[in-house]
Scaffold this active site. Structure first.
Site, PDB file in Angstrom:
ATOM      1  N   PRO A 168       0.835  -1.216   0.000  1.00 38.18           N
ATOM      2  CA  PRO A 168       0.000   0.000   0.000  1.00 38.18           C
ATOM      3  C   PRO A 168       0.860   1.253   0.000  1.00 38.18           C
ATOM      4  CG  PRO A 168      -0.905  -1.603   1.514  1.00 38.18           C
ATOM      5  CD  PRO A 168       0.407  -2.170   1.022  1.00 38.18           C
ATOM      6  N   CYS A 169       0.549   2.174  -0.904  1.00 35.64           N
ATOM      7  CA  CYS A 169       1.486   3.261  -1.194  1.00 35.64           C
ATOM      8  C   CYS A 169       0.909   4.663  -1.056  1.00 35.64           C
ATOM      9  CB  CYS A 169       2.007   3.088  -2.613  1.00 35.64           C
ATOM     10  SG  CYS A 169       0.668   2.986  -3.844  1.00 35.64           S
TER      11      CYS A 169
END
Length: 350
Positions: free
Chosen positions: A79-80
């Site tokens: 997750p960015c």
């Protein structure tokens, strides 16, 4: 050759499907979000593990590969959002710390499994962080050849004005992403992907495709979008429809919201709120509404028949938006898969 892959942070299957389209057998995906299980399994036919990577051992991941595996591939997109340009004003948040930890957990799994090939896809801003340097140190320590670059996704058939960081690593030899497939003269566009869908009104659902479902608009936003032109912004509106912030001098810099897309150009980056007219340039090129969920999925290059839910596995409109917006575009996944496939046969092929 017996080539198998495991997809960490698999989401609803964008990267997995892309790898499969490139000819790579993805045997399992891992994700903390249990809502991903139905679309992942239904469309990719791979196994789904609903697990937190922090609680996942390398031994468990290694056991997923068949005994006759000749090439082990491990891929993932942690997750960015906290590292993205949309979130840069939030310098230190719990989510940012968690994302840093997740990337290092990915590194831990690499150390424990020792896959032959690794791919990591993320936002370009990640390159500037200490956690990325630590991830690279893990690859060096474990004798991987590696390369990474900021990829402009229209070059690989994804119709979005978007860049992604793509890293590839190999135990065999130097590895890099394949040459671009498209250029500015022939980029695929909004029209290519959603131009033939059934017209919808704001808040309407297509009776033949329940994912072709658009969000409602307030009366004021309906007036606003009627005055919006493709490629324009809120500056197209009558003064009575403008927000107070738009009337200030500083407001003139906020041109990337309340806009319509253009048919014959790429779309903006599809985010987790692509269905909202005020959340970006997500207005339909000619219909008075924002993108439908199906249109967002198509612009993420999912096939038109990709199933995200059914009667036994219902999901809310907003959850669907998040799952679609968080996905790796399928065509980018395919380019990564083709890069890996080419590398393997150059390194090990007869």
């Amino acid at each position: 050759m017996k080539i198998y892959a495991v997809d960490l942070f698999c989401g609803v299957g964008g990267l997995t499907l892309g790898l499969q389209q490139a000819g790579i057998n993805v045997i399992a995906g891992v994700d903390l979000e249990n809502a991903c299980e139905f679309p992942y399994v239904e469309n990719t036919r791979a196994r789904f593990l609903n697990r937190d990577i922090k609680m996942l051992s390398g031994k468990e991941v290694d056991s997923l590969y068949p005994e006759d595996t000749e090439v082990k591939i491990l891929v993932g997109c942690a997750p960015c959002q906290p590292f993205s340009s949309y979130s840069n004003r939030y310098k230190n948040t719990p989510n940012k710390e968690r994302s840093m930890n997740l990337l290092l957990e990915f590194g831990r799994i690499i150390e424990e499994v020792q896959p032959d090939i690794v791919s990591m896809e993320n936002v370009p801003q990640l390159r500037k962080t200490d956690v990325f340097s630590k991830f690279i140190d893990i690859l060096k320590k474990n004798s991987y050849f590696y390369s990474y670059s900021n990829v402009f996704v229209p070059d690989y058939g994804v119709p979005q004005n978007r860049k992604r960081l793509v890293l590839l690593a190999s135990k065999y030899s130097k590895i890099s992403i394949i040459k671009e497939k498209y250029n500015q003269s022939n980029y695929l566009t909004v029209r290519d992907f959603i131009g033939d869908l059934k017209p919808l009104k704001a808040g309407e659902v297509d009776k033949t495709d329940s994912l072709h479902w658009s969000a409602k608009l307030s009366e004021k936003n309906l007036k606003r979008i009627k005055q919006s032109r493709p490629g324009g912004s809120w500056q197209d509106w009558d003064d009575s429809l403008k927000l107070e912030c738009h009337k200030k001098k500083t407001g003139y810099s906020y041109t990337a919201v309340y806009g319509r897309m253009e048919w014959d150009k790429v779309a903006p980056t599809i985010t987790t709120k692509f269905y909202g007219y005020g959340n970006g340039r997500f207005g339909h090129p000619e219909q008075n509404r924002a993108l439908s969920l199906r249109e967002g999925a198509l612009l993420q290059t999912f096939p038109r028949n990709y199933k995200f839910f059914d009667k036994q596995h219902p999901l809310s409109f907003f959850k669907l938006g998040v799952l679609i917006g968080n996905a790796v575009p399928v065509k980018l996944g395919k380019a990564i898969g083709e890069s890996i496939f080419k590398h393997i046969y150059l390194s090990k092929g007869d």
